[in-house]
Design a protein around this motif. Structure first.
Motif, PDB file in Angstrom:
ATOM      1  N   ILE A  19      63.654 -26.122  14.738  1.00  0.00           N
ATOM      2  CA  ILE A  19      63.696 -27.379  15.550  1.00  0.00           C
ATOM      3  C   ILE A  19      66.097 -27.066  14.626  1.00  0.00           C
ATOM      4  O   ILE A  19      66.919 -28.013  15.545  1.00  0.00           O
ATOM      5  N   GLY A  20      66.122 -27.054  13.579  1.00  0.00           N
ATOM      6  CA  GLY A  20      67.525 -26.559  13.334  1.00  0.00           C
ATOM      7  C   GLY A  20      68.096 -25.430  13.689  1.00  0.00           C
ATOM      8  O   GLY A  20      69.370 -26.404  14.237  1.00  0.00           O
ATOM      9  N   LEU A  21      67.729 -24.553  14.076  1.00  0.00           N
ATOM     10  CA  LEU A  21      68.577 -23.726  15.490  1.00  0.00           C
ATOM     11  C   LEU A  21      69.202 -24.951  16.651  1.00  0.00           C
ATOM     12  O   LEU A  21      69.933 -24.537  17.622  1.00  0.00           O
ATOM     13  N   SER A  22      67.737 -25.335  17.065  1.00  0.00           N
ATOM     14  CA  SER A  22      67.666 -26.398  18.701  1.00  0.00           C
ATOM     15  C   SER A  22      68.704 -26.920  18.374  1.00  0.00           C
ATOM     16  O   SER A  22      69.546 -26.857  19.467  1.00  0.00           O
ATOM     17  N   VAL A  23      68.873 -27.712  17.007  1.00  0.00           N
ATOM     18  CA  VAL A  23      70.226 -29.233  17.293  1.00  0.00           C
ATOM     19  C   VAL A  23      71.031 -28.619  17.115  1.00  0.00           C
ATOM     20  O   VAL A  23      71.948 -28.897  17.682  1.00  0.00           O
ATOM     21  N   MET A  24      71.646 -26.991  16.538  1.00  0.00           N
ATOM     22  CA  MET A  24      72.438 -27.162  16.684  1.00  0.00           C
ATOM     23  C   MET A  24      72.740 -25.923  17.792  1.00  0.00           C
ATOM     24  O   MET A  24      74.479 -26.217  18.138  1.00  0.00           O
ATOM     25  N   ALA A  25      72.427 -25.817  19.319  1.00  0.00           N
ATOM     26  CA  ALA A  25      72.551 -25.049  19.655  1.00  0.00           C
ATOM     27  C   ALA A  25      72.515 -25.986  20.585  1.00  0.00           C
ATOM     28  O   ALA A  25      73.563 -26.181  21.420  1.00  0.00           O
ATOM     29  N   THR A  26      72.194 -27.260  21.261  1.00  0.00           N
ATOM     30  CA  THR A  26      72.393 -28.448  21.155  1.00  0.00           C
ATOM     31  C   THR A  26      73.849 -29.450  21.571  1.00  0.00           C
ATOM     32  O   THR A  26      74.877 -29.475  22.034  1.00  0.00           O
ATOM     33  N   GLN A  27      74.099 -29.352  20.371  1.00  0.00           N
ATOM     34  CA  GLN A  27      75.747 -29.410  19.504  1.00  0.00           C
ATOM     35  C   GLN A  27      76.647 -28.729  19.811  1.00  0.00           C
ATOM     36  O   GLN A  27      77.420 -28.900  20.526  1.00  0.00           O
ATOM     37  N   LYS A  71      67.050 -21.043  20.011  1.00  0.00           N
ATOM     38  CA  LYS A  71      66.878 -19.432  18.918  1.00  0.00           C
ATOM     39  C   LYS A  71      67.158 -18.827  19.051  1.00  0.00           C
ATOM     40  O   LYS A  71      68.104 -18.177  18.298  1.00  0.00           O
ATOM     41  N   HIS A  72      67.305 -17.685  20.306  1.00  0.00           N
ATOM     42  CA  HIS A  72      67.894 -16.605  20.958  1.00  0.00           C
ATOM     43  C   HIS A  72      69.325 -16.586  20.903  1.00  0.00           C
ATOM     44  O   HIS A  72      69.881 -16.293  20.523  1.00  0.00           O
ATOM     45  N   GLN A  73      69.480 -17.611  22.044  1.00  0.00           N
ATOM     46  CA  GLN A  73      71.031 -18.328  21.836  1.00  0.00           C
ATOM     47  C   GLN A  73      71.905 -18.441  20.862  1.00  0.00           C
ATOM     48  O   GLN A  73      72.882 -17.680  21.239  1.00  0.00           O
ATOM     49  N   MET A  74      71.520 -18.769  19.529  1.00  0.00           N
ATOM     50  CA  MET A  74      72.374 -18.643  18.471  1.00  0.00           C
ATOM     51  C   MET A  74      72.281 -17.862  18.055  1.00  0.00           C
ATOM     52  O   MET A  74      73.078 -17.252  17.119  1.00  0.00           O
ATOM     53  N   ILE A  75      71.269 -16.781  18.221  1.00  0.00           N
ATOM     54  CA  ILE A  75      71.394 -15.486  17.330  1.00  0.00           C
ATOM     55  C   ILE A  75      72.343 -14.314  18.149  1.00  0.00           C
ATOM     56  O   ILE A  75      73.326 -14.139  17.764  1.00  0.00           O
ATOM     57  N   VAL A  76      72.293 -14.565  19.387  1.00  0.00           N
ATOM     58  CA  VAL A  76      73.773 -14.279  20.248  1.00  0.00           C
ATOM     59  C   VAL A  76      75.035 -14.673  20.112  1.00  0.00           C
ATOM     60  O   VAL A  76      76.198 -14.387  20.044  1.00  0.00           O
TER      61      VAL A  76
END
Length: 568
Positions: free
Chosen positions: A45-53, A178-183
């Protein structure tokens, strides 16, 4: 770009799309498709929220913002931790208890169908525009820098997102993000350390910060109450809090991220994780931009970072004038480089510090003259040219200074960010259209029919977003453009929700009327500010809009003797 860069770029993007499609296959019912089966853990959830913004705009525009204006932009996010606490205490428990699919379902329970529909439509308008911009932003910059076809880039980015978002819905979005934020994190960290490594021998990170400070780039806090300053501590704390409350509490692209949580606790921890990490992340991205600025204190930089703009002016009658500016800039650079070298070796002399500031001012004036010439050249050739080059600074550095392979990785970062935010937006647009408009205004549908409708709506919004991207135009700075669009609508929407939460005596008709009036007022205030009849920076529109709708609704409810207002 070399072959290795293409391999890294294409393989990274295709792996993300393929993985998201594979992991989220088999969504048979609405809960699986729109809420990911409510199985997400807090870190997802946390990473998805960050990736959305954190769209591509964040990684293209924010370093350029810092390059030009320094670290002050981080104040924009100061209200975010406050907003996260309020959302965890008020919004999430209510949404979880009502088991809603969209935030706007609550409004029908509290008010009526027309209020729910109006708010959903306001969301669809602003988020539909924003989805197009998140595609357009990286596309136009990459097309200008790499020479790729802009229309084709818009379509490719849009299609990649549509593939896994239509296929897997919310779960596909969460899994890929999740994986996009890792990249993204990996790429930005590598870029940061490479910038430091490329500074001259003897220029440590500490000395780089000293140089940035002497150049006025490290001024983080501005406690002034002047409305002439767009980003201040007070605008961040007040306007930023209202913007973040609206965005994370009422914008379905964010609400849908935490509605997929396994439990109330997982949702709350995920949002607090975002609240704790987001400000440091933005600080770091701005710091990358500041380090790029320091890099160009020791390495020549163009008069304008947009290569298309430079090409236009050099092929015009203003070419000699532009070359003269370039020559003067080179002379300023030589003097400034020597001055900075003396400053770092002579115990930070105050006189040298003042000289650095004066030389930076001279360089800024030359860049402004170059921008004016570009605009004149564009007008003379009847061409629309982007003369403001903030969004091109970081990509220019990447392409001209990073080793092969890493260029492909950083481009993958930018495109991954575009895909992550756009997928969330399409997912949320489809959910809102399906649940708030389609389902609520048609006869009872089966689970299969609802999932099918959601997929079709996702595809439709994807096509609309690509269309918006193809006709969009650059603003002064892309990250500001997205926030401006949000600020026009968010304050009004937040006010409607706060009326529902805390003002139990206010009824549906009063809220609906107040919302219509407020939206007209906010749009008018924005236009008056744009044409300089008033001075009201866009960030304050969130606070003003929220306050206006609450006051008007309370007045209508209190003063009106109309039976409809009393009983609605």
């Amino acid at each position: 770009m070399q072959t290795l860069d293409w391999i890294v770029l294409i393989s990274t993007l295709l792996l993300i799309v393929a993985y998201g499609t594979y992991q989220s296959r088999g969504s048979k019912n609405v809960k699986d498709y729109l809420k990911g089966g409510s199985t997400s853990k807090w870190w997802t959830i946390g990473l998805s929220v960050m990736a959305t913004q954190a769209s591509a705009i964040t990684f293209l525009s924010t370093p350029g913002q810092a390059f030009n204006d320094g670290m002050g932009f981080v104040q924009f996010y100061f209200g975010l931790p406050i907003a996260m606490v309020v959302i965890c205490m008020v919004f999430i428990p209510l949404y979880h208890r009502l088991k809603v699919y969209t935030a706007y379902e609550f409004l029908e329970n509290r008010f009526d169908l027309k209020t729910r529909t109006l708010t959903a439509i306001l969301f669809l308008i602003q988020r539909g525009l924003a989805a197009g911009i998140t595609i357009f932003a990286p596309a136009i910059i990459l097309s200008a820098v790499l020479g790729w076809n802009l229309l084709l880039l818009n379509i490719i980015i849009g299609i990649l997102v549509i593939i896994y978002t239509v296929s897997g819905g919310t779960k596909a979005v969460n899994v890929t993000q999740k994986h996009q934020m890792i990249v993204i994190f990996t790429g930005m960290l590598i870029a940061f350390f490479l910038i430091i490594d490329k500074l001259p021998e003897g220029i440590t990170f500490s000395k780089a910060l000293d140089i940035a400070g002497a150049s006025g780039k490290m001024e983080v806090l501005d406690f002034s109450f002047s409305l002439d300053n767009r980003y201040t501590f007070w605008s961040g704390i007040i306007g930023g809090t209202f913007l973040m409350l609206s965005y994370f509490g009422t914008d379905q692209s964010q609400v849908q991220r935490y509605l997929s949580g396994k439990s109330l606790k997982e949702m709350q921890i995920g949002m607090m994780f975002n609240g704790l990490l987001k400000v440091p992340m933005q600080f770091f991205i701005l710091l990358v931009g500041v380090m790029v600025f320091v890099f160009y204190q020791f390495n020549p930089s163009p008069a304008n970072f947009n290569p298309t703009a430079t090409e236009v002016v050099l092929n015009s009658e203003y070419a000699d004038d532009y070359k003269r500016i370039q020559q003067l800039q080179e002379e300023v650079f030589d003097v400034k480089k020597t001055t900075i070298e003396n400053y770092t070796s002579e115990a930070h002399s105050e006189s040298l510090k003042n000289s650095i500031a004066q030389l930076n001012t001279a360089n800024d004036e030359l860049r402004e003259q170059a921008r004016v010439l570009i605009e004149k050249a564009g007008e003379a050739q009847n061409l629309k040219v982007e003369s403001n080059d903030k969004d091109y600074v970081f990509i220019h550095f990447i392409l001209n200074n990073l080793p092969r392979g890493l260029i492909g990785l950083l481009l993958a970062v930018i495109l991954s960010a575009a895909m992550s935010s756009t997928s969330s937006e399409l997912n949320a647009l489809a959910s809102t259209t399906t649940m708030d408009l389609y389902k609520r205004n048609t006869s009872e549908k089966s689970e299969t029919e609802m999932v099918s409708a959601s997929r079709w709506f996702t595809l439709a919004w994807g096509i609309i977003a690509i269309g918006v991207a193809c006709v969009a135009n650059l603003a002064e700075n892309l990250i500001q453009l997205v926030n401006i669009i949000g600020s026009i609508f968010y304050g009004n929407v937040l006010g409607i929700f706060l009326l529902g939460f805390f003002f139990k005596f206010v009824k549906a008709n009063a809220v609906f009327t107040a919302a219509l009036i407020t939206q007209a007022v906010v749009i008018s205030l924005f236009l008056l500010n744009e044409y300089e009849y008033i001075n009201l920076p866009f960030l304050w529109l969130n606070f003003v809009g929220c306050l206006i709708v609450i006051v008007i609704a309370i007045l209508l409810q209190t003063l009106s003797t109309d039976k409809d207002y009393a009983e609605a």
